[in-house]
Design a protein around this motif. Structure first.
Motif, mmCIF file in Angstrom:
data_model
loop_
_atom_site.group_PDB
_atom_site.id
_atom_site.type_symbol
_atom_site.label_atom_id
_atom_site.label_comp_id
_atom_site.label_asym_id
_atom_site.label_seq_id
_atom_site.Cartn_x
_atom_site.Cartn_y
_atom_site.Cartn_z
ATOM 1 N N ALA A 50 0.670 -1.372 0.267
ATOM 2 C CA ALA A 50 0.172 -0.269 -0.082
ATOM 3 C C ALA A 50 0.993 1.133 -0.095
ATOM 4 O O ALA A 50 0.712 2.276 -1.087
ATOM 5 C CB ALA A 50 -1.211 -0.251 0.894
ATOM 6 N N PHE B 122 1.516 3.986 -3.323
ATOM 7 C CA PHE B 122 0.509 5.168 -2.404
ATOM 8 C C PHE B 122 2.336 6.216 -2.918
ATOM 9 O O PHE B 122 2.395 7.383 -3.971
ATOM 10 C CB PHE B 122 0.659 4.893 -1.670
ATOM 11 C CG PHE B 122 -0.179 7.070 -1.524
ATOM 12 C CD1 PHE B 122 -0.825 7.408 -2.071
ATOM 13 C CD2 PHE B 122 0.296 7.545 -0.201
ATOM 14 C CE1 PHE B 122 -1.903 8.678 -1.917
ATOM 15 C CE2 PHE B 122 -0.225 8.749 -0.240
ATOM 16 C CZ PHE B 122 -0.995 9.281 -0.847
ATOM 17 N N VAL C 134 -2.229 -0.260 -7.047
ATOM 18 C CA VAL C 134 -2.553 0.928 -5.890
ATOM 19 C C VAL C 134 -2.135 2.627 -6.047
ATOM 20 O O VAL C 134 -2.433 3.420 -6.872
ATOM 21 C CB VAL C 134 -1.660 0.613 -4.571
ATOM 22 C CG1 VAL C 134 -1.135 2.124 -3.928
ATOM 23 C CG2 VAL C 134 -2.007 -0.120 -3.879
ATOM 24 N N THR D 144 -3.805 5.669 -7.238
ATOM 25 C CA THR D 144 -4.623 6.717 -6.245
ATOM 26 C C THR D 144 -3.461 8.301 -6.808
ATOM 27 O O THR D 144 -3.928 9.539 -6.881
ATOM 28 C CB THR D 144 -4.136 6.262 -4.961
ATOM 29 O OG1 THR D 144 -2.259 6.164 -5.200
ATOM 30 C CG2 THR D 144 -4.263 5.966 -4.759
ATOM 31 N N LEU E 249 -4.312 7.044 1.525
ATOM 32 C CA LEU E 249 -4.418 6.246 1.702
ATOM 33 C C LEU E 249 -5.185 5.007 1.873
ATOM 34 O O LEU E 249 -5.047 3.986 2.101
ATOM 35 C CB LEU E 249 -3.320 6.370 3.195
ATOM 36 C CG LEU E 249 -2.065 6.935 2.751
ATOM 37 C CD1 LEU E 249 -1.282 7.592 3.661
ATOM 38 C CD2 LEU E 249 -1.069 5.881 2.184
ATOM 39 N N ALA F 4 -5.870 3.568 -0.791
ATOM 40 C CA ALA F 4 -4.041 2.483 -0.696
ATOM 41 C C ALA F 4 -4.385 0.718 -0.610
ATOM 42 O O ALA F 4 -3.982 -0.337 -0.864
ATOM 43 C CB ALA F 4 -2.750 3.392 -0.716
ATOM 44 N N ALA G 241 -5.028 -2.372 -2.245
ATOM 45 C CA ALA G 241 -3.829 -3.459 -2.381
ATOM 46 C C ALA G 241 -4.510 -4.553 -1.683
ATOM 47 O O ALA G 241 -4.066 -5.504 -2.713
ATOM 48 C CB ALA G 241 -3.001 -2.887 -1.111
#
Lengths: 281, 251
Positions: A73, A77, A135, A139, A193, A196, A200
């Motif tokens: 993650a 990110f 991810v 994002t 996040l 993420a 993930a």
């Protein structure tokens, strides 16, 4: 008097916390009641889940697995955050960059993460590359839009003030542009996040051989619902821990000026008195 | 000395100010007053070099010029002390020195208890005091003010006006300020310049002899009443003579 007010606030916070805990307790009770009705393969009891979780922890599986998911993650990110914010700032400053990049970002935003997972599987195969890549692409648009808006919305009245006070360019960046941009980027980072972690997990489930998502996939194959529940609990705990142990203290440290605080106690009475006495005179 | 010579300025085809000439001498307080649309703020922006006038020249011989806006315009992410010290930081004054100066000013302005507060934690009056502190901190000898107290209620405005008068006397500052409030102009200004609207021209100049500390309520009311009976001021503010009340025909 001030102490009294603080006590009142503290009591309210305490009651609020109690109410929150009561809500969770209610959920556990309902879960327990439902588990009495259904087969354990459909819905294991909370206690069965906790015992699996304890066993997994003792076997030393939980922490390494959680760390792998964290790495996926945060890695993804992190890959998105830097180019995303740089591109966003560039687009905020330059109209042509904005015109060029905006449609591309909109298209990226429209592609569901699950579609990226399929492509990533074809490109990176089973392994860590797929979740990190997914991810990152999922994002990047969020960070881009946040940085773009942050750059475009700098308060021009503050810039005018800075001009009048002869504030040099270097200070314009450190004292006006950066704090303002950060105030836009921070909520974006928190939202990013959150996404993420979820992406993930999804990518791991479909395309990785390690991480919480991969463990969930194994639990599904074995029809081990209690283990699935235990891993879900790990994922939830992981997100909460990250939010309250890392993000909130970080926000308090970076943005003390955003913290809610009571308005200054104005010496209103004293001032009224001054004005009144002057009027009388 | 700040000298405006034959200043004209226009936006597109609209002439905003026309043939404006006046001076602000060291230690003198000059009030620019007039109805909306008389180009008061434009003149102040010209004095601050935010606008270059289309015609005419401005000469500013003051050492340091500070500006107080209608809104406080504080940095939301800086504390009271750091906001006051902003101009000093820009002038590369060392951290300890500028903090000391800002501290002393905060005490003078009654902001001692709020020194570590951020702007959103302060009341409107306190924020405007911080803005005043920021202007005073750079040791300016000319202060430009654009209706700095207009957003405050009557009591707070009075308090800040008194505070400002005390500080002006103490620091010996020259001030050019804009106000649409004649009473405020009389209370603070040594010289009043009344502008007409669209285009802004100086239609009336009044140099008052009464020193600031002697301007009590009675004096101010009388002075405002006298001003409002002057033909040039009447036509500028659009005040009708019949009842002495502003008259707006269409609403």
């Amino acid at each position: 008097m001030k102490g009294k007010a603080n006590n009142g606030e503290r009591n309210t916070a305490w009651y609020a916390r109690c109410a929150g805990l009561a809500g969770i307790a209610l959920l556990l009770v309902l879960w327990h009641l439902a588990s009495l009705v259904y087969n354990p393969v459909v819905l294991p009891s909370p206690w069965a889940t906790v015992s699996v979780l304890v066993t997994l922890t003792i076997e030393g599986q939980v922490i390494p697995t959680a760390l792998i998911t964290t790495a996926h993650a945060l890695g993804g990110f992190g890959l998105a955050a830097l180019p995303g914010s740089m591109l966003g700032i560039a687009a905020g400053i330059n109209l042509w960059v904005r015109r060029l990049v905006w449609p591309v970002v909109t298209i990226f935003q429209g592609i569901p993460p699950i579609a990226w997972i399929v492509l990533a599987l074809l490109w990176f195969g089973m392994g860590g590359g797929t979740p990190v890549f997914t991810v990152a692409v999922a994002t990047l648009p969020i960070v881009f839009v946040g940085a773009l808006e942050g750059t475009r919305t700098v308060d021009h009245t503050l810039l005018e003030m800075a001009y009048v006070f002869r504030i040099p360019r270097r200070m314009l960046i450190s004292d006006i542009y950066l704090p303002h941009l950060l105030s836009y980027l921070f909520p974006v980072i928190i939202a990013g996040l959150g996404i993420a972690w979820k992406v993930a997990l999804m990518a791991e489930l479909l395309a990785a051989n390690n991480g919480i998502g991969a463990r969930l996939a194994v639990a599904r194959i074995n029809l081990d619902t209690a283990a699935a529940m235990a891993w879900i609990a790990v994922a939830v705990l992981l997100m909460f821990t990250f939010e309250y142990v890392v993000l909130h203290p970080l926000k308090r440290w970076l943005e003390p000026w955003r913290q809610p605080a009571p308005l200054m106690d104005m010496p209103v009475n004293r001032m009224n008195h001054v004005v009144r006495s002057e009027l009388v005179r | 000395m700040l000298t405006f010579s034959n200043i004209c300025h226009w936006y597109g085809a609209t002439v905003v100010v026309d043939q404006i000439s006046f001076q602000v001498k060291p230690g003198q307080v000059v009030a620019l007053t007039g109805p909306s649309g008389s180009g008061k703020t434009t003149l102040l922006h010209i004095a601050a070099q935010l606008i270059t006038p289309a015609q005419g020249t401005v000469e500013n011989q003051f050492r340091q010029t500070a500006y107080i806006f209608q809104e406080p315009r504080l940095l939301p992410w800086r504390t009271t002390i750091d906001n006051i010290a902003l101009g000093l930081k820009a002038r590369r004054v060392s951290r300890t020195v500028r903090q000391q100066i800002a501290w002393n000013l905060a005490e003078r302005l009654g902001l001692g208890a709020a020194h570590a507060h951020y702007p959103h934690q302060l009341s409107g009056g306190m924020r405007q005091r911080v803005a005043l502190g920021r202007a005073l901190a750079i040791n300016a000898d000319l202060l430009l003010m654009d209706e700095p107290f207009s957003a405050l209620d009557v009591g707070r405005r009075r308090e800040l006006q008194d505070l400002l008068l005390r500080l002006l006397a103490e620091y010996g500052l020259a001030v050019l300020f804009v106000s649409h409030d004649l009473a405020e102009a009389v209370r603070l200004g040594d010289e009043l310049l009344v502008l007409s609207s669209a285009p802004g021209r100086i239609v009336y100049r009044w140099q008052q002899d009464c020193p600031p500390h002697a301007r009590d309520e009675q004096y101010i009311y009388a002075a405002v009443a006298a001003l409002l009976q002057t033909p040039a001021v009447i036509s500028s503010f659009g005040v009708h003579n019949d009842h002495g009340v502003a008259h707006s025909p269409k609403r």
